[in-house]
Design a protein around this motif. Structure first.
Motif, PDB file in Angstrom:
ATOM      1  N   ASP A  17     -54.454 -20.011 -45.737  1.00 40.74           N
ATOM      2  CA  ASP A  17     -55.362 -19.213 -46.561  1.00 40.74           C
ATOM      3  C   ASP A  17     -54.796 -19.013 -47.959  1.00 40.74           C
ATOM      4  OD1 ASP A  17     -57.226 -18.950 -44.525  1.00 40.74           O
ATOM      5  OD2 ASP A  17     -56.366 -17.076 -43.798  1.00 40.74           O
ATOM      6  N   SER A  18     -53.453 -18.988 -48.059  1.00 37.03           N
ATOM      7  CA  SER A  18     -52.800 -18.866 -49.360  1.00 37.03           C
ATOM      8  C   SER A  18     -51.394 -19.453 -49.299  1.00 37.03           C
ATOM      9  CB  SER A  18     -52.785 -17.414 -49.839  1.00 37.03           C
ATOM     10  OG  SER A  18     -52.128 -16.594 -48.921  1.00 37.03           O
ATOM     11  N   TYR A  19     -50.834 -19.643 -50.494  1.00 36.20           N
ATOM     12  CA  TYR A  19     -49.522 -20.278 -50.637  1.00 36.20           C
ATOM     13  C   TYR A  19     -48.656 -19.435 -51.563  1.00 36.20           C
ATOM     14  CZ  TYR A  19     -52.041 -24.193 -48.669  1.00 36.20           C
ATOM     15  OH  TYR A  19     -52.802 -24.976 -47.837  1.00 36.20           O
ATOM     16  N   LEU A  20     -47.366 -19.390 -51.261  1.00 32.58           N
ATOM     17  CA  LEU A  20     -46.413 -18.654 -52.080  1.00 32.58           C
ATOM     18  C   LEU A  20     -45.610 -19.642 -52.906  1.00 32.58           C
ATOM     19  CD1 LEU A  20     -45.238 -15.831 -52.704  1.00 32.58           C
ATOM     20  CD2 LEU A  20     -43.507 -16.318 -50.962  1.00 32.58           C
ATOM     21  N   PHE A  21     -45.721 -19.517 -54.225  1.00 37.29           N
ATOM     22  CA  PHE A  21     -44.988 -20.356 -55.174  1.00 37.29           C
ATOM     23  C   PHE A  21     -43.819 -19.530 -55.695  1.00 37.29           C
ATOM     24  CE2 PHE A  21     -49.096 -22.182 -54.892  1.00 37.29           C
ATOM     25  CZ  PHE A  21     -48.977 -23.524 -55.226  1.00 37.29           C
ATOM     26  N   THR A  22     -42.596 -20.068 -55.613  1.00 37.90           N
ATOM     27  CA  THR A  22     -41.393 -19.339 -56.026  1.00 37.90           C
ATOM     28  C   THR A  22     -40.629 -20.150 -57.066  1.00 37.90           C
ATOM     29  OG1 THR A  22     -41.256 -18.342 -53.831  1.00 37.90           O
ATOM     30  CG2 THR A  22     -39.286 -18.211 -55.207  1.00 37.90           C
ATOM     31  N   ALA A  23     -40.163 -19.449 -58.098  1.00 35.53           N
ATOM     32  CA  ALA A  23     -39.382 -20.071 -59.170  1.00 35.53           C
ATOM     33  C   ALA A  23     -37.888 -19.912 -58.902  1.00 35.53           C
ATOM     34  CB  ALA A  23     -39.735 -19.419 -60.507  1.00 35.53           C
ATOM     35  N   LEU A  24     -37.098 -20.690 -59.616  1.00 33.89           N
ATOM     36  CA  LEU A  24     -35.637 -20.618 -59.497  1.00 33.89           C
ATOM     37  C   LEU A  24     -35.103 -19.222 -59.795  1.00 33.89           C
ATOM     38  CD1 LEU A  24     -34.756 -23.988 -61.248  1.00 33.89           C
ATOM     39  CD2 LEU A  24     -34.390 -23.433 -58.830  1.00 33.89           C
ATOM     40  N   ASP A  25     -35.780 -18.476 -60.692  1.00 34.74           N
ATOM     41  CA  ASP A  25     -35.316 -17.138 -61.062  1.00 34.74           C
ATOM     42  C   ASP A  25     -35.788 -16.052 -60.087  1.00 34.74           C
ATOM     43  OD1 ASP A  25     -38.000 -16.789 -61.661  1.00 34.74           O
ATOM     44  OD2 ASP A  25     -37.687 -16.489 -63.822  1.00 34.74           O
ATOM     45  N   GLY A  26     -36.487 -16.452 -59.008  1.00 32.93           N
ATOM     46  CA  GLY A  26     -36.940 -15.488 -58.012  1.00 32.93           C
ATOM     47  C   GLY A  26     -38.366 -15.010 -58.196  1.00 32.93           C
ATOM     48  N   THR A  70     -46.448 -21.992 -47.124  1.00 33.98           N
ATOM     49  CA  THR A  70     -47.694 -21.441 -46.598  1.00 33.98           C
ATOM     50  C   THR A  70     -47.450 -19.974 -46.253  1.00 33.98           C
ATOM     51  OG1 THR A  70     -47.124 -22.118 -44.349  1.00 33.98           O
ATOM     52  CG2 THR A  70     -48.485 -23.644 -45.648  1.00 33.98           C
ATOM     53  N   VAL A  71     -48.489 -19.171 -46.429  1.00 34.44           N
ATOM     54  CA  VAL A  71     -48.404 -17.753 -46.124  1.00 34.44           C
ATOM     55  C   VAL A  71     -49.085 -17.535 -44.771  1.00 34.44           C
ATOM     56  CG1 VAL A  71     -49.087 -15.430 -46.827  1.00 34.44           C
ATOM     57  CG2 VAL A  71     -48.358 -17.097 -48.538  1.00 34.44           C
ATOM     58  N   GLU A  72     -48.335 -16.973 -43.834  1.00 37.22           N
ATOM     59  CA  GLU A  72     -48.868 -16.682 -42.515  1.00 37.22           C
ATOM     60  C   GLU A  72     -49.760 -15.455 -42.590  1.00 37.22           C
ATOM     61  OE1 GLU A  72     -48.445 -18.501 -39.717  1.00 37.22           O
ATOM     62  OE2 GLU A  72     -47.315 -19.930 -40.954  1.00 37.22           O
ATOM     63  N   VAL A  73     -50.929 -15.548 -42.005  1.00 40.32           N
ATOM     64  CA  VAL A  73     -51.856 -14.432 -41.967  1.00 40.32           C
ATOM     65  C   VAL A  73     -51.790 -13.814 -40.578  1.00 40.32           C
ATOM     66  CG1 VAL A  73     -54.270 -13.749 -42.179  1.00 40.32           C
ATOM     67  CG2 VAL A  73     -53.360 -15.550 -43.649  1.00 40.32           C
ATOM     68  N   ASP A  74     -51.563 -12.503 -40.532  1.00 46.60           N
ATOM     69  CA  ASP A  74     -51.514 -11.804 -39.239  1.00 46.60           C
ATOM     70  C   ASP A  74     -52.913 -11.761 -38.637  1.00 46.60           C
ATOM     71  OD1 ASP A  74     -48.821 -11.315 -39.505  1.00 46.60           O
ATOM     72  OD2 ASP A  74     -49.133  -9.390 -40.512  1.00 46.60           O
ATOM     73  N   SER A  75     -53.007 -12.095 -37.371  1.00 47.61           N
ATOM     74  CA  SER A  75     -54.308 -12.087 -36.689  1.00 47.61           C
ATOM     75  C   SER A  75     -54.632 -10.704 -36.177  1.00 47.61           C
ATOM     76  CB  SER A  75     -54.290 -13.047 -35.512  1.00 47.61           C
ATOM     77  OG  SER A  75     -53.933 -14.330 -35.943  1.00 47.61           O
TER      78      SER A  75
END
Length: 75
Positions: A17-26, A70-75
């Motif tokens: 449903d959504s994605y988490l994008f992370t940079a080198l600086d956090g 990937t972001v896990e969605v709680d059911s």
């Protein structure tokens, strides 16, 4: 640059449903599945892997991309 959907297909990233994008600086930002189509990944002038999303706020741009999860969605 390369369109994110092409990258996702190439690496066989699981649908989410959504994605988490992370940079080198956090710095990180969560992007919804429907906005992935607007994503473009490229090397910026400083040689950093960068991802931006057309039509989304500037704070969704990630410079120095480290990971996409990937972001896990709680059911």
């Amino acid at each position: 640059g390369t369109a994110l959907p092409e990258i996702f297909k190439e690496v066989r990233l699981n649908d989410s449903d959504s994605y988490l994008f992370t940079a080198l600086d956090g710095y990180s930002v969560e992007i919804k599945q429907e906005d992935i189509q607007q994503g473009l990944i490229y090397l910026n002038d400083a040689g950093e892997v960068t991802v931006m999303f057309a039509g989304l706020p500037k704070n969704t741009t990630i410079k120095g991309l480290l990971s996409i999860e990937t972001v896990e969605v709680d059911s």
